[in-house]
Design a protein around this motif. Structure first.
Motif, PDB file in Angstrom:
ATOM      1  N   GLY A 477       1.247  -1.389   0.312  1.00 19.94           N
ATOM      2  CA  GLY A 477       0.117   0.374   0.265  1.00 19.94           C
ATOM      3  C   GLY A 477       0.699   1.249   0.247  1.00 19.94           C
ATOM      4  N   ASN A 478       2.136   0.915   0.025  1.00 18.65           N
ATOM      5  CA  ASN A 478       2.893   1.743   0.163  1.00 18.65           C
ATOM      6  C   ASN A 478       4.132   2.203  -1.112  1.00 18.65           C
ATOM      7  N   GLU A 479       3.780   1.222  -2.339  1.00 24.15           N
ATOM      8  CA  GLU A 479       4.807   1.585  -3.242  1.00 24.15           C
ATOM      9  C   GLU A 479       6.273   2.626  -3.817  1.00 24.15           C
ATOM     10  N   ILE A 480       6.818   2.081  -3.829  1.00 22.52           N
ATOM     11  CA  ILE A 480       7.627   3.517  -4.773  1.00 22.52           C
ATOM     12  C   ILE A 480       7.066   3.686  -6.357  1.00 22.52           C
ATOM     13  N   ASP A 481       7.222   5.120  -6.982  1.00 19.41           N
ATOM     14  CA  ASP A 481       6.399   5.409  -7.566  1.00 19.41           C
ATOM     15  C   ASP A 481       7.161   5.443  -9.176  1.00 19.41           C
ATOM     16  N   ASP A 482       7.727   3.963  -9.031  1.00 20.73           N
ATOM     17  CA  ASP A 482       8.313   3.901 -10.442  1.00 20.73           C
ATOM     18  C   ASP A 482       8.410   1.936 -10.651  1.00 20.73           C
ATOM     19  N   ALA A 483       8.036   1.546 -12.595  1.00 17.90           N
ATOM     20  CA  ALA A 483       7.573   0.471 -11.846  1.00 17.90           C
ATOM     21  C   ALA A 483       8.362  -0.546 -12.183  1.00 17.90           C
ATOM     22  N   ASN A 484       9.909  -0.405 -11.982  1.00 22.42           N
ATOM     23  CA  ASN A 484      10.888  -0.825 -12.560  1.00 22.42           C
ATOM     24  C   ASN A 484      11.234  -1.201 -11.239  1.00 22.42           C
ATOM     25  N   VAL A 485      10.742  -1.211  -9.970  1.00 25.16           N
ATOM     26  CA  VAL A 485      11.633  -1.937  -8.728  1.00 25.16           C
ATOM     27  C   VAL A 485      10.900  -2.747  -8.127  1.00 25.16           C
ATOM     28  N   CYS A 486      12.311  -3.835  -7.230  1.00 23.75           N
ATOM     29  CA  CYS A 486      11.546  -4.771  -6.549  1.00 23.75           C
ATOM     30  C   CYS A 486      12.187  -4.201  -4.902  1.00 23.75           C
ATOM     31  N   TYR A 487      11.066  -5.027  -4.368  1.00 25.64           N
ATOM     32  CA  TYR A 487      12.206  -5.071  -2.181  1.00 25.64           C
ATOM     33  C   TYR A 487      12.509  -6.382  -2.267  1.00 25.64           C
ATOM     34  N   SER A 488      13.084  -6.194  -1.535  1.00 21.67           N
ATOM     35  CA  SER A 488      14.244  -6.993  -0.469  1.00 21.67           C
ATOM     36  C   SER A 488      13.517  -7.842   0.722  1.00 21.67           C
ATOM     37  N   LEU A 489      14.212  -9.114   0.965  1.00 19.41           N
ATOM     38  CA  LEU A 489      13.969  -9.867   1.730  1.00 19.41           C
ATOM     39  C   LEU A 489      14.978 -10.174   1.798  1.00 19.41           C
ATOM     40  N   HIS A 490      15.160 -10.764   2.877  1.00 16.80           N
ATOM     41  CA  HIS A 490      16.148 -11.524   3.518  1.00 16.80           C
ATOM     42  C   HIS A 490      15.892 -12.258   4.446  1.00 16.80           C
ATOM     43  N   PHE A 491      16.725 -14.041   4.435  1.00 21.07           N
ATOM     44  CA  PHE A 491      15.985 -14.609   5.413  1.00 21.07           C
ATOM     45  C   PHE A 491      17.577 -15.544   5.557  1.00 21.07           C
ATOM     46  N   TYR A 492      17.715 -16.247   6.666  1.00 23.64           N
ATOM     47  CA  TYR A 492      18.509 -17.875   7.075  1.00 23.64           C
ATOM     48  C   TYR A 492      17.752 -18.754   8.283  1.00 23.64           C
ATOM     49  N   ALA A 493      17.699 -19.401   7.541  1.00 25.77           N
ATOM     50  CA  ALA A 493      16.801 -20.741   7.485  1.00 25.77           C
ATOM     51  C   ALA A 493      16.641 -21.001   8.539  1.00 25.77           C
ATOM     52  N   ALA A 494      17.583 -21.311   9.223  1.00 22.97           N
ATOM     53  CA  ALA A 494      17.333 -21.809  10.423  1.00 22.97           C
ATOM     54  C   ALA A 494      17.005 -20.591  11.746  1.00 22.97           C
ATOM     55  N   THR A 495      16.850 -19.206  11.433  1.00 24.69           N
ATOM     56  CA  THR A 495      16.874 -18.739  11.744  1.00 24.69           C
ATOM     57  C   THR A 495      14.853 -18.147  11.866  1.00 24.69           C
ATOM     58  N   HIS A 496      15.086 -17.862  10.169  1.00 23.67           N
ATOM     59  CA  HIS A 496      13.586 -17.122  10.034  1.00 23.67           C
ATOM     60  C   HIS A 496      12.870 -18.257   9.201  1.00 23.67           C
ATOM     61  N   LYS A 497      11.645 -18.490   9.556  1.00 21.27           N
ATOM     62  CA  LYS A 497      10.933 -19.130   9.393  1.00 21.27           C
ATOM     63  C   LYS A 497       9.095 -19.359   8.809  1.00 21.27           C
ATOM     64  N   ASP A 498       8.129 -19.361   9.739  1.00 21.71           N
ATOM     65  CA  ASP A 498       6.926 -19.373   9.033  1.00 21.71           C
ATOM     66  C   ASP A 498       6.460 -18.086   8.987  1.00 21.71           C
ATOM     67  N   ASN A 499       7.270 -17.464  10.277  1.00 21.48           N
ATOM     68  CA  ASN A 499       6.718 -15.630  10.550  1.00 21.48           C
ATOM     69  C   ASN A 499       7.535 -14.608   9.160  1.00 21.48           C
ATOM     70  N   ILE A 500       8.534 -15.410   8.585  1.00 22.34           N
ATOM     71  CA  ILE A 500       9.530 -14.630   7.820  1.00 22.34           C
ATOM     72  C   ILE A 500       8.835 -14.927   6.398  1.00 22.34           C
ATOM     73  N   GLN A 501       8.404 -16.061   6.043  1.00 23.58           N
ATOM     74  CA  GLN A 501       7.585 -16.509   4.686  1.00 23.58           C
ATOM     75  C   GLN A 501       6.359 -15.765   4.736  1.00 23.58           C
ATOM     76  N   ASN A 502       5.747 -15.734   5.947  1.00 19.93           N
ATOM     77  CA  ASN A 502       4.229 -15.238   6.034  1.00 19.93           C
ATOM     78  C   ASN A 502       3.864 -13.846   5.517  1.00 19.93           C
ATOM     79  N   LYS A 503       5.110 -12.885   5.941  1.00 20.39           N
ATOM     80  CA  LYS A 503       5.318 -11.649   5.290  1.00 20.39           C
ATOM     81  C   LYS A 503       5.666 -11.676   3.630  1.00 20.39           C
ATOM     82  N   LEU A 504       6.210 -12.512   2.867  1.00 20.15           N
ATOM     83  CA  LEU A 504       6.539 -12.330   1.605  1.00 20.15           C
ATOM     84  C   LEU A 504       5.441 -12.992   0.958  1.00 20.15           C
ATOM     85  N   ARG A 505       4.640 -13.931   1.409  1.00 21.13           N
ATOM     86  CA  ARG A 505       3.609 -14.467   0.553  1.00 21.13           C
ATOM     87  C   ARG A 505       2.221 -12.691   0.645  1.00 21.13           C
ATOM     88  N   TYR A 506       2.575 -12.278   2.115  1.00 19.91           N
ATOM     89  CA  TYR A 506       1.183 -11.350   2.174  1.00 19.91           C
ATOM     90  C   TYR A 506       2.159 -10.223   0.268  1.00 19.91           C
TER      91      TYR A 506
END
Length: 593
Positions: A477-506
């Motif tokens: 709901g608050n993206e940058i007004d530019d058509a060619n931008v991606c937003y980064s998500l970082h994870f380290y699998a032994a620490t980041h699990k369902d809660n970060i995966q849910n952010k990605l899905r959302y």
């Protein structure tokens, strides 16, 4: 070596340690020597019946003296440290002791560090931890590098304690020379690279090196030439001991530089080979190019909905690896390495990590021209191999606005230079911390992107999100007004699990294009054990959503996330045995797609 230890013990007796307990707030350690320690909780989650919380520690030195060292004590209070970064942790029974890494032990007067972090588990929810800090203030050493008897009566140290040296070591003395040489050889593993890396040798070598440096000189920035010369001498000693299997041979030719330059490990000149065959990679026949093919077969990438597409409109999932910091492991950014990874892994992208503020970083003493030349080598090498390449401004643990002007200048130069390259992608802030998306990161990104667009209207741009690029959900709901931008998500699998995966899905479900520009299968410190179950779960999710991902990192650092075994010195042409467990997992994950 024993004499050196005795000297260090004498200095240690003169140090005044001031300890004050704190509880998640700024605490004045001492009125006349103000040192503040603050702890903030940045993230929390529940898993398998335990409550996990991530704490960020900031040490601020508001005194008039430099801190030479520090120790933090964390009371357990029913909690256990499961991960840590930028520090060494010792379990003392009822508490944990945190000691600094080599690169963050010194804190200049008026400065602070904020890169120390912990993840702790508790039986129930908690909002704070009890901590105390023991700062060690700088002690002036008057002895010259060649400590002699006649120097023993020099001025008192800052702690008003004088150290008398009554022994003299000459080249012909018969005083445990083998022991001294072996310690120097171990120290060389760090000394010859301490200006290039996070001192990835064993802890004992790190300590030996820095003990040696403290005796040699307590003002390293003012006496870097002396330290550099000592490092070269130690490295030469290390080479002599390489045959016994305990010490790795090091090829060094460090030159003393001024404060604006980094120390470099030189390499033999390599032949220039254009039109190389990526399938034929020989370690002794490096593939290096200075020409650079600006056009790759799939052309420019652009965002279409939540996916990336190529020039023909085909969906593209980028899968590749990231370098470690250019100042510390520059030798892995070469075309031979990229050709090896393309053949072994099947990568289609390579990420070049440029640290701005860490030791010998782009803005903190690194040789800017040398670092930019290495970026140029990487961009051209990737283009020659038909790979996309990410130029990563590796903001780590701070608000990117703190170096906004420098970032604009950097990306103005990069985007002007590579505007004609189809393969270049810009990542403008790696892992911000303490920066709200709407009020901090988004305005920063808009300014930097405007600079890039003035030179290159079509380049793909990746923007980091808060909390080490975990809060990609905040963009909805608050993206940058530019058509060619991606937003980064970082994870380290032994620490980041369902809660970060849910952010990605959302984020994806709400139309936000996500790019996993850094990930690994161990814990958030980059070390610890591998969680294969979580790693496989992440891989399945990324593939199902066509989300691009980059593995951290291409180096032989002695940590789990390094893709190359620490015992391997090759910088290309690796065999399967040369790859670490993480490297082997990513090789299968990437090439089996």
């Amino acid at each position: 070596m024993k004499r050196v230890i005795r000297i260090l013990i004498s200095y240690a007796l003169a140090l005044v340690l001031v300890i004050v307990s704190m509880n998640c707030s700024f605490v004045n350690i001492k009125a006349d020597e103000q040192v503040y320690l603050s702890v903030s909780k940045s993230n929390s989650w529940e898993s398998e019946g335990k409550y996990y919380a991530q704490f960020n520690l900031t040490i601020t030195n508001n005194s008039s003296k430099n801190l030479q060292d520090w120790t933090i004590n964390i009371s357990k209070s029913g909690g256990e440290i499961s991960q840590s970064w930028c520090c060494f942790v010792s379990d003392l029974g009822n508490s944990y002791e945190l000691k600094p890494e080599s690169y963050n032990k010194e804190i200049k007067a008026g400065e602070n560090i904020s890169n120390v972090g912990l993840i702790m588990s508790f039986p129930a929810e908690t909002s704070n931890i009890n901590a105390s800090i023991s700062p060690v203030f700088e002690t002036e050493v008057k002895e010259s590098p060649n400590i002699k008897e006649e120097d023993s009566n020099k001025e008192e140290t800052k702690s008003q304690e004088s150290v008398e040296v009554t022994e003299e070591i000459n080249a012909g003395d018969e005083v445990e020379t083998e022991e001294i040489d072996e310690n120097l050889a171990n120290a060389a593993l760090v000394a010859s690279r301490c200006f290039l890396s996070y001192a990835d040798a064993p802890v004992i070598a790190i300590r030996a090196c820095y003990d040696y440096m403290i005796v040699l000189n307590t003002e390293p920035k003012e006496e870097q030439e002396t330290i550099a010369e000592a490092a070269v001498t130690a490295a030469q000693t290390a080479s002599e001991f390489a045959t016994d299997g305990d010490v790795e041979s090091i090829n060094t030719a460090n030159n003393a530089n001024d404060d604006n330059n980094a120390y470099e490990v030189s390499k033999d000149n390599e032949p220039v080979i254009e039109d190389s065959n990526p399938e034929a990679v020989e370690d002794n026949e490096p593939v290096t190019s200075v020409a650079g093919n600006k056009n790759i077969p799939t052309g420019r990438l652009r965002v279409s909905g939540t996916k990336l597409v190529d020039a023909s409109g085909n969906v593209v999932q980028l899968r590749g690896v990231s370098s470690h910091g250019l100042s510390w492991f520059p030798e892995y950014v070469n075309e031979s390495a990229m050709a090896s990874l393309k053949a072994d892994f099947g990568i289609n992208v390579f990420r070049i990590a440029m640290y701005p503020r860490e030791y010998a970083g782009y803005l903190t003493g690194g040789d800017k021209e040398t670092l930019k030349a290495k970026i140029d080598e990487g961009v051209r090498a990737a283009a020659n191999q038909g790979l996309y390449v990410i130029i990563d401004w590796h903001v780590l643990n701070y608000n990117p606005n703190e170096i906004k002007d420098e970032a604009i200048s950097f990306f103005n130069e990069m985007s002007m230079k590579y505007a004609g390259y189809d393969n270049v992608i810009y990542e403008i802030c790696n892992e911000p911390v303490g920066a709200d998306w709407a009020s901090q990161i988004k305005p920063y990104a808009e300014s930097v992107i405007a600079t890039i667009r003035a030179n290159d209207p079509n380049a793909l741009v990746i923007v980091g999100t808060n909390t080490w690029s975990q809060d990609v959900d905040a963009v909805v709901g608050n993206e940058i007004d530019d058509a060619n931008v991606c937003y980064s998500l970082h994870f380290y699998a032994a620490t980041h699990k369902d809660n970060i995966q849910n952010k990605l899905r959302y984020a994806i479900n709400n139309g936000v294009p996500v790019f996993v520009s850094e990930c690994s299968i161990c814990d958030a410190s980059g070390n610890g054990g591998i969680d294969y179950a979580s790693a496989n779960s992440w891989l399945e999710l990324l593939n199902s959503l066509d989300v691009s991902y980059i593995a951290w990192s291409l180096c032989n650092k002695a940590e789990t996330s390094a893709l190359i075994n620490s015992s391997c010195s090759k910088t290309s042409g690796w065999s399967e045995e040369d790859y670490s467990d993480a490297g082997k997992w990513f090789m299968q994950a990437i090439k089996n797609q």
